[in-house]
Design a protein around this motif. Structure first.
Motif, PDB file in Angstrom:
ATOM      1  N   LEU A  86       0.819  -1.208   0.000  1.00 52.26           N
ATOM      2  CA  LEU A  86       0.000   0.000   0.000  1.00 52.26           C
ATOM      3  C   LEU A  86       0.853   1.258   0.000  1.00 52.26           C
ATOM      4  CD1 LEU A  86      -2.800  -1.226   2.382  1.00 52.26           C
ATOM      5  CD2 LEU A  86      -3.169  -0.294   0.098  1.00 52.26           C
ATOM      6  N   LYS A  87       0.326   2.267  -0.678  1.00 55.40           N
ATOM      7  CA  LYS A  87       0.995   3.561  -0.804  1.00 55.40           C
ATOM      8  C   LYS A  87       0.096   4.650  -0.229  1.00 55.40           C
ATOM      9  CE  LYS A  87       2.887   2.061  -5.266  1.00 55.40           C
ATOM     10  NZ  LYS A  87       2.968   2.379  -6.722  1.00 55.40           N
ATOM     11  N   PRO A  88       0.657   5.768   0.186  1.00 49.01           N
ATOM     12  CA  PRO A  88      -0.175   6.862   0.705  1.00 49.01           C
ATOM     13  C   PRO A  88      -1.256   7.285  -0.286  1.00 49.01           C
ATOM     14  CG  PRO A  88       2.102   7.266   1.260  1.00 49.01           C
ATOM     15  CD  PRO A  88       2.094   6.050   0.367  1.00 49.01           C
ATOM     16  N   GLU A  89      -0.967   7.200  -1.562  1.00 39.60           N
ATOM     17  CA  GLU A  89      -1.964   7.589  -2.570  1.00 39.60           C
ATOM     18  C   GLU A  89      -3.120   6.600  -2.691  1.00 39.60           C
ATOM     19  OE1 GLU A  89       1.351   7.358  -2.977  1.00 39.60           O
ATOM     20  OE2 GLU A  89       1.881   6.613  -4.987  1.00 39.60           O
ATOM     21  N   ASP A  90      -3.053   5.481  -1.985  1.00 43.18           N
ATOM     22  CA  ASP A  90      -4.171   4.555  -1.942  1.00 43.18           C
ATOM     23  C   ASP A  90      -5.206   4.964  -0.889  1.00 43.18           C
ATOM     24  OD1 ASP A  90      -1.818   1.888  -2.385  1.00 43.18           O
ATOM     25  OD2 ASP A  90      -3.171   2.720  -3.899  1.00 43.18           O
ATOM     26  N   THR A  91      -4.900   5.994  -0.133  1.00 42.79           N
ATOM     27  CA  THR A  91      -5.809   6.470   0.907  1.00 42.79           C
ATOM     28  C   THR A  91      -7.131   6.933   0.311  1.00 42.79           C
ATOM     29  OG1 THR A  91      -4.037   7.128   2.423  1.00 42.79           O
ATOM     30  CG2 THR A  91      -6.142   8.266   2.665  1.00 42.79           C
ATOM     31  N   GLY A  92      -8.221   6.567   0.978  1.00 49.83           N
ATOM     32  CA  GLY A  92      -9.533   6.993   0.523  1.00 49.83           C
ATOM     33  C   GLY A  92     -10.625   6.113   1.107  1.00 49.83           C
ATOM     34  N   VAL A  93     -11.841   6.431   0.736  1.00 48.65           N
ATOM     35  CA  VAL A  93     -12.976   5.588   1.107  1.00 48.65           C
ATOM     36  C   VAL A  93     -13.186   4.587  -0.019  1.00 48.65           C
ATOM     37  CG1 VAL A  93     -15.418   5.507   1.673  1.00 48.65           C
ATOM     38  CG2 VAL A  93     -14.020   7.451   2.426  1.00 48.65           C
ATOM     39  N   TYR A  94     -13.230   3.326   0.343  1.00 46.49           N
ATOM     40  CA  TYR A  94     -13.388   2.245  -0.629  1.00 46.49           C
ATOM     41  C   TYR A  94     -14.834   1.768  -0.624  1.00 46.49           C
ATOM     42  CZ  TYR A  94      -8.448   2.002  -1.618  1.00 46.49           C
ATOM     43  OH  TYR A  94      -7.165   2.297  -2.050  1.00 46.49           O
ATOM     44  N   TYR A  95     -15.411   1.713  -1.816  1.00 50.17           N
ATOM     45  CA  TYR A  95     -16.802   1.333  -1.982  1.00 50.17           C
ATOM     46  C   TYR A  95     -16.920   0.034  -2.763  1.00 50.17           C
ATOM     47  CZ  TYR A  95     -17.802   6.196  -0.761  1.00 50.17           C
ATOM     48  OH  TYR A  95     -17.869   7.405  -0.122  1.00 50.17           O
ATOM     49  N   CYS A  96     -17.827  -0.801  -2.323  1.00 50.54           N
ATOM     50  CA  CYS A  96     -18.193  -2.004  -3.054  1.00 50.54           C
ATOM     51  C   CYS A  96     -19.428  -1.687  -3.884  1.00 50.54           C
ATOM     52  CB  CYS A  96     -18.487  -3.117  -2.047  1.00 50.54           C
ATOM     53  SG  CYS A  96     -19.066  -4.653  -2.744  1.00 50.54           S
ATOM     54  N   ALA A  97     -19.515  -2.265  -5.068  1.00 45.56           N
ATOM     55  CA  ALA A  97     -20.659  -2.017  -5.946  1.00 45.56           C
ATOM     56  C   ALA A  97     -21.061  -3.302  -6.651  1.00 45.56           C
ATOM     57  CB  ALA A  97     -20.303  -0.934  -6.968  1.00 45.56           C
ATOM     58  N   ALA A  98     -22.355  -3.382  -6.973  1.00 44.06           N
ATOM     59  CA  ALA A  98     -22.883  -4.552  -7.669  1.00 44.06           C
ATOM     60  C   ALA A  98     -23.627  -4.102  -8.919  1.00 44.06           C
ATOM     61  CB  ALA A  98     -23.823  -5.333  -6.761  1.00 44.06           C
ATOM     62  N   SER A  99     -23.502  -4.914  -9.954  1.00 47.14           N
ATOM     63  CA  SER A  99     -24.109  -4.558 -11.233  1.00 47.14           C
ATOM     64  C   SER A  99     -25.005  -5.682 -11.742  1.00 47.14           C
ATOM     65  CB  SER A  99     -23.015  -4.276 -12.265  1.00 47.14           C
ATOM     66  OG  SER A  99     -23.559  -4.097 -13.549  1.00 47.14           O
ATOM     67  N   GLN A 116     -21.804   1.533   1.751  1.00 48.14           N
ATOM     68  CA  GLN A 116     -21.571   2.814   2.408  1.00 48.14           C
ATOM     69  C   GLN A 116     -20.096   3.209   2.420  1.00 48.14           C
ATOM     70  OE1 GLN A 116     -24.042   4.945   3.605  1.00 48.14           O
ATOM     71  NE2 GLN A 116     -25.218   3.497   2.366  1.00 48.14           N
ATOM     72  N   GLY A 117     -19.229   2.268   2.170  1.00 42.51           N
ATOM     73  CA  GLY A 117     -17.801   2.577   2.105  1.00 42.51           C
ATOM     74  C   GLY A 117     -17.061   2.275   3.392  1.00 42.51           C
ATOM     75  N   THR A 118     -15.777   2.031   3.247  1.00 41.18           N
ATOM     76  CA  THR A 118     -14.902   1.806   4.396  1.00 41.18           C
ATOM     77  C   THR A 118     -13.623   2.605   4.186  1.00 41.18           C
ATOM     78  OG1 THR A 118     -13.847   0.110   5.785  1.00 41.18           O
ATOM     79  CG2 THR A 118     -13.861  -0.297   3.411  1.00 41.18           C
ATOM     80  N   GLN A 119     -13.165   3.267   5.241  1.00 43.60           N
ATOM     81  CA  GLN A 119     -12.013   4.158   5.136  1.00 43.60           C
ATOM     82  C   GLN A 119     -10.709   3.378   5.172  1.00 43.60           C
ATOM     83  OE1 GLN A 119     -11.875   7.711   4.857  1.00 43.60           O
ATOM     84  NE2 GLN A 119      -9.682   7.309   4.531  1.00 43.60           N
ATOM     85  N   VAL A 120      -9.831   3.693   4.236  1.00 45.88           N
ATOM     86  CA  VAL A 120      -8.470   3.155   4.218  1.00 45.88           C
ATOM     87  C   VAL A 120      -7.510   4.334   4.276  1.00 45.88           C
ATOM     88  CG1 VAL A 120      -6.727   1.960   2.851  1.00 45.88           C
ATOM     89  CG2 VAL A 120      -9.071   1.075   2.946  1.00 45.88           C
TER      90      VAL A 120
END
Length: 124
Positions: A86-99, A116-120
């Motif tokens: 992992l890199k600092p630029e991977d920081t963010g809220v990660y969302y799962c989605a279904a299609s 709703q997302g999970t913070q990384v």
């Protein structure tokens, strides 16, 4: 309706690893494709990875290719995102989605349901 719940986010140092999980419930038999997106502070949400429930047609964003792995446990209705190096630029809220679509997409509007997302957070 399909409900998606992400978990596994947290704070990690650069070079570390995290595994995100996305548990799907509801009318999941209608969904064909699952994806992960992320949104960094002040930026638009971007595509990370996608797979069919069958495990075929797996695609990654160039920025995570070789470091992240998307997988699914069909019996548990759960999709995972293993994140290594992992890199600092991977920081963010990660969302799962279904299609409901057959062909995996890389755009937000390709997906019908969102978690709703999970913070990384990756520290340097």
């Amino acid at each position: 309706q399909v409900q998606l719940v992400e978990s596994g986010g947290g704070l990690v140092q650069a070079g570390g690893s995290l595994r995100l999980s996305c548990a799907a419930s509801g009318r999941t038999f209608n969904t064909v494709v699952m994806g992960w997106f992320r949104q960094a502070p002040g930026k638009e949400r971007e595509f990370v990875a996608t797979t069919r429930w069958s495990g075929s047609s797996i695609y990654y964003a160039d920025s995570v290719k070789g470091r992240f792995t998307i997988s699914r446990d069909y019996a548990k209705n759960t999709v995972y995102l293993q994140m290594n190096s992992l890199k600092p630029e991977d920081t963010g809220v990660y969302y799962c989605a279904a299609s409901l679509a057959v062909v995996p997409g890389r755009r937000e509007y390709d997906y019908d349901y969102w978690g709703q997302g999970t913070q990384v957070t990756v520290s340097s």
